[in-house]
Design a protein around this motif. Structure first.
Motif, PDB file in Angstrom:
ATOM      1  N   GLN A 139       0.823  -1.209   0.000  1.00 11.53           N
ATOM      2  CA  GLN A 139       0.000   0.000   0.000  1.00 11.53           C
ATOM      3  C   GLN A 139       0.864   1.268   0.000  1.00 11.53           C
ATOM      4  N   ALA A 140       2.016   1.218   0.631  1.00 12.99           N
ATOM      5  CA  ALA A 140       2.892   2.392   0.680  1.00 12.99           C
ATOM      6  C   ALA A 140       3.394   2.776  -0.709  1.00 12.99           C
ATOM      7  N   ALA A 141       3.689   1.810  -1.562  1.00 10.74           N
ATOM      8  CA  ALA A 141       4.124   2.109  -2.931  1.00 10.74           C
ATOM      9  C   ALA A 141       2.977   2.716  -3.734  1.00 10.74           C
ATOM     10  N   ILE A 142       1.791   2.200  -3.517  1.00 12.82           N
ATOM     11  CA  ILE A 142       0.607   2.751  -4.180  1.00 12.82           C
ATOM     12  C   ILE A 142       0.421   4.205  -3.768  1.00 12.82           C
ATOM     13  N   ALA A 143       0.561   4.477  -2.485  1.00 16.03           N
ATOM     14  CA  ALA A 143       0.387   5.837  -1.967  1.00 16.03           C
ATOM     15  C   ALA A 143       1.417   6.799  -2.555  1.00 16.03           C
TER      16      ALA A 143
ATOM     17  N   ALA B 203      14.726  -2.234   1.268  1.00 12.75           N
ATOM     18  CA  ALA B 203      14.746  -2.863   2.586  1.00 12.75           C
ATOM     19  C   ALA B 203      13.448  -3.639   2.846  1.00 12.75           C
ATOM     20  N   ILE B 204      13.522  -4.564   3.754  1.00  9.55           N
ATOM     21  CA  ILE B 204      12.367  -5.381   4.122  1.00  9.55           C
ATOM     22  C   ILE B 204      11.194  -4.483   4.495  1.00  9.55           C
ATOM     23  N   GLY B 205      10.087  -4.687   3.810  1.00 10.40           N
ATOM     24  CA  GLY B 205       8.860  -3.956   4.097  1.00 10.40           C
ATOM     25  C   GLY B 205       8.839  -2.513   3.630  1.00 10.40           C
ATOM     26  N   ASN B 206       9.865  -2.056   2.936  1.00 10.75           N
ATOM     27  CA  ASN B 206       9.965  -0.632   2.594  1.00 10.75           C
ATOM     28  C   ASN B 206       9.423  -0.345   1.195  1.00 10.75           C
ATOM     29  N   ALA B 207       8.132  -0.529   1.033  1.00 12.58           N
ATOM     30  CA  ALA B 207       7.492  -0.254  -0.246  1.00 12.58           C
ATOM     31  C   ALA B 207       7.490   1.238  -0.559  1.00 12.58           C
ATOM     32  N   THR B 208       7.631   2.085   0.459  1.00 11.51           N
ATOM     33  CA  THR B 208       7.745   3.522   0.208  1.00 11.51           C
ATOM     34  C   THR B 208       8.954   3.797  -0.674  1.00 11.51           C
ATOM     35  N   ASN B 209      10.104   3.239  -0.318  1.00  7.70           N
ATOM     36  CA  ASN B 209      11.302   3.448  -1.130  1.00  7.70           C
ATOM     37  C   ASN B 209      11.155   2.837  -2.523  1.00  7.70           C
ATOM     38  N   ALA B 210      10.448   1.740  -2.628  1.00  2.00           N
ATOM     39  CA  ALA B 210      10.211   1.155  -3.951  1.00  2.00           C
ATOM     40  C   ALA B 210       9.402   2.123  -4.808  1.00  2.00           C
ATOM     41  N   GLY B 211       8.379   2.709  -4.218  1.00  5.08           N
ATOM     42  CA  GLY B 211       7.579   3.691  -4.948  1.00  5.08           C
ATOM     43  C   GLY B 211       8.407   4.900  -5.349  1.00  5.08           C
ATOM     44  N   LEU B 212       9.234   5.383  -4.430  1.00  6.31           N
ATOM     45  CA  LEU B 212      10.085   6.539  -4.737  1.00  6.31           C
ATOM     46  C   LEU B 212      11.099   6.211  -5.824  1.00  6.31           C
TER      47      LEU B 212
ATOM     48  N   VAL C   7       7.825   0.611 -15.295  1.00  6.76           N
ATOM     49  CA  VAL C   7       8.582   0.011 -14.190  1.00  6.76           C
ATOM     50  C   VAL C   7       7.623  -0.850 -13.374  1.00  6.76           C
ATOM     51  N   ILE C   8       8.140  -1.956 -12.852  1.00 11.15           N
ATOM     52  CA  ILE C   8       7.319  -2.871 -12.049  1.00 11.15           C
ATOM     53  C   ILE C   8       7.882  -2.939 -10.642  1.00 11.15           C
ATOM     54  N   ILE C   9       6.992  -2.820  -9.674  1.00 12.02           N
ATOM     55  CA  ILE C   9       7.336  -3.040  -8.270  1.00 12.02           C
ATOM     56  C   ILE C   9       6.689  -4.366  -7.884  1.00 12.02           C
TER      57      ILE C   9
END
Length: 172
Positions: free
Chosen positions: A20-24, A116-125, A61-63
């Protein structure tokens, strides 16, 4: 409807709270994303079709988030010419270390950028930064985001100096 530029996929619906963080992040930057459950083990044909067709559908790009054996990011990377960012999803037994190792240990020639583990925010960024290499308006938004981070830290430093570390700790 805006053409999705980022594909955000996960192996199970239980990964959605992490992803959800990457989506956000995509929403915050005004970038359309498609979100899908694509299991490497339970729906392998769907995974192959998704990975092979993503660039033809306009995805840039794919996450890919995955827990446990975490084959999804690497398998997708092996099937698409697009950059893939892997998000190791924390698991119940090994807290995501197993996922991290599975995603980060790709053979030469099939890269997966891994956060990092669980860091979908950084994946989105990271996905946004990849897109920003060809979009000046997006690059400006990334630069403003970074400036906002800096200002936030400096405001905290000012408060720390003003009230001292003990009071600051009590307010956290």
């Amino acid at each position: 409807m805006t053409q999705p530029l980022v594909g955000i996929i996960m192996g199970s619906d239980s990964d959605l709270p992490t992803m959800q963080a990457a989506i956000a992040v995509c929403e915050d930057f005004g970038i359309a994303a498609e979100v899908a459950i694509v299991s490497a083990h339970r729906t392998p044909e769907r995974m192959v079709e998704y990975a092979k067709s993503a660039h033809q559908r306009g995805i840039k790009v794919i996450i890919a988030g995955a827990g446990g054996a975490a084959h999804l990011p690497g398998m997708v990377a092996s099937l698409t010419p697009l950059p893939v960012i892997g998000v190791p999803v924390p698991s119940r037994h090994l807290q995501g270390v197993d996922s991290l190792y599975s995603i980060v240990q790709m053979p030469a020639g099939i890269p997966v950028a891994t956060v990092a583990i669980g860091n979908a925010t950084n994946a989105g960024l990271l996905a946004i930064q990849i897109l920003a290499t060809e979009r000046s308006e997006l690059l400006e938004k990334v630069q403003q985001y970074r400036q906002n981070l800096c200002e936030s830290v400096m405001a905290k430093q000012g408060k720390l100096e003003q009230i001292g570390y003990e009071q600051y700790l009590n307010q956290i």
